[in-house]
Every structure is written in C-alpha cells, then in structure tokens.
Design an enzyme around this catalytic site. Sequence first.
Site, PDB file in Angstrom:
ATOM      1  N   LYS A  61       1.117  -1.127  -0.469  1.00  0.00           N
ATOM      2  CA  LYS A  61      -0.361  -0.457  -0.397  1.00  0.00           C
ATOM      3  C   LYS A  61       0.597   1.271  -0.057  1.00  0.00           C
ATOM      4  O   LYS A  61       0.758   2.999  -1.056  1.00  0.00           O
ATOM      5  CB  LYS A  61      -0.771   0.194   1.241  1.00  0.00           C
ATOM      6  CG  LYS A  61      -1.932  -0.740   0.792  1.00  0.00           C
ATOM      7  CD  LYS A  61      -2.178  -1.106   1.941  1.00  0.00           C
ATOM      8  CE  LYS A  61      -4.240  -2.105   1.786  1.00  0.00           C
ATOM      9  NZ  LYS A  61      -4.777  -2.227   2.878  1.00  0.00           N
ATOM     10  N   GLN A 105      -4.779  -1.649   9.896  1.00  0.00           N
ATOM     11  CA  GLN A 105      -4.945  -2.906   8.749  1.00  0.00           C
ATOM     12  C   GLN A 105      -5.597  -3.857   9.952  1.00  0.00           C
ATOM     13  O   GLN A 105      -5.394  -4.102  10.644  1.00  0.00           O
ATOM     14  CB  GLN A 105      -3.483  -2.884   9.060  1.00  0.00           C
ATOM     15  CG  GLN A 105      -3.231  -4.757   7.847  1.00  0.00           C
ATOM     16  CD  GLN A 105      -3.778  -4.533   6.760  1.00  0.00           C
ATOM     17  OE1 GLN A 105      -3.534  -3.664   5.713  1.00  0.00           O
ATOM     18  NE2 GLN A 105      -4.685  -5.964   5.720  1.00  0.00           N
ATOM     19  N   ASP A 128     -11.430   3.631   4.836  1.00  0.00           N
ATOM     20  CA  ASP A 128     -11.455   1.996   3.839  1.00  0.00           C
ATOM     21  C   ASP A 128     -12.941   1.968   3.936  1.00  0.00           C
ATOM     22  O   ASP A 128     -13.358   1.019   4.248  1.00  0.00           O
ATOM     23  CB  ASP A 128     -11.076   1.154   5.483  1.00  0.00           C
ATOM     24  CG  ASP A 128     -10.411   0.304   4.857  1.00  0.00           C
ATOM     25  OD1 ASP A 128     -10.313   0.174   3.648  1.00  0.00           O
ATOM     26  OD2 ASP A 128      -9.156  -0.596   5.637  1.00  0.00           O
TER      27      ASP A 128
END
Length: 299
Positions: A61, A105, A128
């Site tokens: 990422k 994460q 997200d």
Amino acid sequence: MDNHNEANGAKLIDGKAMAKGLTEEIRQEVDLLIKEGHPLPGLAVVLVGNDPASEVYVKNKAIQTHHAGMRSFMHMLPQSTSQKELLTLIEDLNKNPQIHGILIQLPLPEQIDPVLVTNAIDPAKDVDGLGEVNTGRLALGMTNGIVPCTPLGCLKLLQSVHPDMTGMNALIIGSSNLVGRPMAQLLLKENCTVTIAHIHTTNLPELARQADIIVVATGKAGLVRGDWVKPGATIIDVGITRVMQENGRSRLVGDVNFDEVKHVAGHITPVPGGVGPMTITCLLHNTFQAAKRLYEKQD
Ligand code: NAD
C-alpha cells in the site's frame, strides 16, 4: 484501454491493467492539485503486530501510494499495543493536517475491539469506508460517503463490462461487512435485482444459475462450479486462498473453479490479477477524494 482478454471462452477482466491505468489517472489529478497550490494528499497506514501477510499488504500500500504521487505514513506498532494507545494514535492522525486518509490494517490483536477503533477514525478520513457513518451513508444511497475499497473495485470491474446494469440479476455470495454487504448496496444503486447468499443459504447452485452477475467473497476455494453458472454471466472472484501444489510450492486461488467456469461465463476476473490490484487502487482513489473534498471546503 480494453482490459478484457480471452480466457478460453470467457473474456478475462484484467484488474491489474485497469488498476495501473486508474493509478496513473490519480497521479495526474494529484499533480493538478499540487499545481493549484494544495499540499500533497497523505495516507496513514497503521499495522499492529507482525502478521507476515499484513506486513506485505501494508508495504504494498505504501509503494502504491508513492506511485500515485501521494505521501505515505507508516505506523508499525507492537503486538502488545493497548486499545488506549491505538485510540490515542488515531486521535493524533485525525487532527494531523498532513493526513487525509487513515487505514487500520485488520485483523487486530484480540485486546483491541476493531469496531471501536474503526469508528474512532474521523469519517472524512475513513478511506476504508468501514465506519458506521460511511456504512450508513452507503446504505441510504447517499453520495457524500466513502465506499469500502474492495466492493468499489468490484463495481469498477463490473462497469467495464456493463456500463448499465439496470434490471440484471446479481448474486453476491458472502455477506461480510467488508465485501458482501457494501457490494449489495452498490449493485442495488445500479438498479440490479440483488440476492445475498451466505453459509446458511440452502439453494446456492440454483440461485447462481439465475444470476447475470456473480460476486463471490467467501474464502472457500473453488466454491463456484461450472454447472452453477448461467452461460455468458459475469463473474467477479474476490476470494484469495493460498493452496499447496504437488511440487511443494504454493499458489493463490479464488472462490471460483476457474478451469470449469471459464468455459461458461461471458467475463471473469482472474486470481491473482483481478480484484486484488483494484482494491489498492480504490484505496488511493478514496484518499485522493478525501483530500480533494477537504480542499474544496477550504477554498
Ligand atoms: P468473511 O469470512 O468475513 O465472510 C465470508 C462470507 O462468506 C460469510 O458471509 C459466510 O457466510 C460466507 N460463506 C463462507 N463459506 C460459504 C459457503 N460455503 N457458501 C456460501 N457462503 C459462504 O470473509 P471476507 O472478509 O468477506 O473475505 C472473503 C474472501 O475474500 C477471503 O478469501 C478474503 O481473503 C478475500 N478478500 C479479498 C480481497 C481482495 O482485495 N482481493 C479483499 C477482501 C477480502
């Protein structure tokens, strides 16, 4: 660019190529923002613990964020991090003007409540899209929210084949908050007739045979068989499972029995190289959009 190649009957939907093109578009838009005098968009990625797969994901990422011309901030915290410590970091990131997107994460160590932590992220930086504010906006069909990256990537892949999905039968297999549920909201908004199946669904092959579109996200390797698929249907395979081969090496497979389904489907995503690269690109897209919205408010 045409991102569809032949896959022995079905056309392959090349997520890798599409993701590359979209990342380049984002990079150009970032350049424009900079020329207008705005600061670089910044993405903070937080990893708690040292799960090897998660470490690979967050590093990837960070690399992709740089490719898109944006700033990446990595926070690698030890496995023993307390919930309070993580919440304090999120509070700092929420206030930090250099950061426009925050990604925690998952999975998190067991002492940390993932729902609490996700909801602590400022909804404007929740790239997200998993917090309750953005989930609610999506469920209400509002356009001012942030859409979770994997279903957004699946939608873009589907739109490359079907610019208008009105009236199509869409079956989503898997009902997680991460993929299945937001996917259902997105396809409802595209005017599809949406069915959501899950582990307790009793007539899955029958439902699948009626579907013009199947999005499968279960983690059950090879679940969707060739005789489940309506000829010409479009199949989006979200699943990722690492399996051992006879030669002792491992490889990634999806939730679709690709060798069977490729003879029946009209279009299909490969694993790897389908949904995965689009997920990361959609994270970059969401970060860029979050920065742009903030700058528009300030102008
Ligand atoms: P999850 O475990 O949270 O949810 C799985 C869902 O599948 C549940 O709703 C469950 O009821 C359903 N399910 C499980 N077995 C089933 C079966 N035999 N028949 C019908 N339904 C079944 O998983 P998730 O987080 O949604 O992830 C699903 C898969 O997608 C995993 O393989 C994951 O690695 C992958 N994934 C890939 C990406 C990507 O970027 N490519 C992103 C997210 C998840």
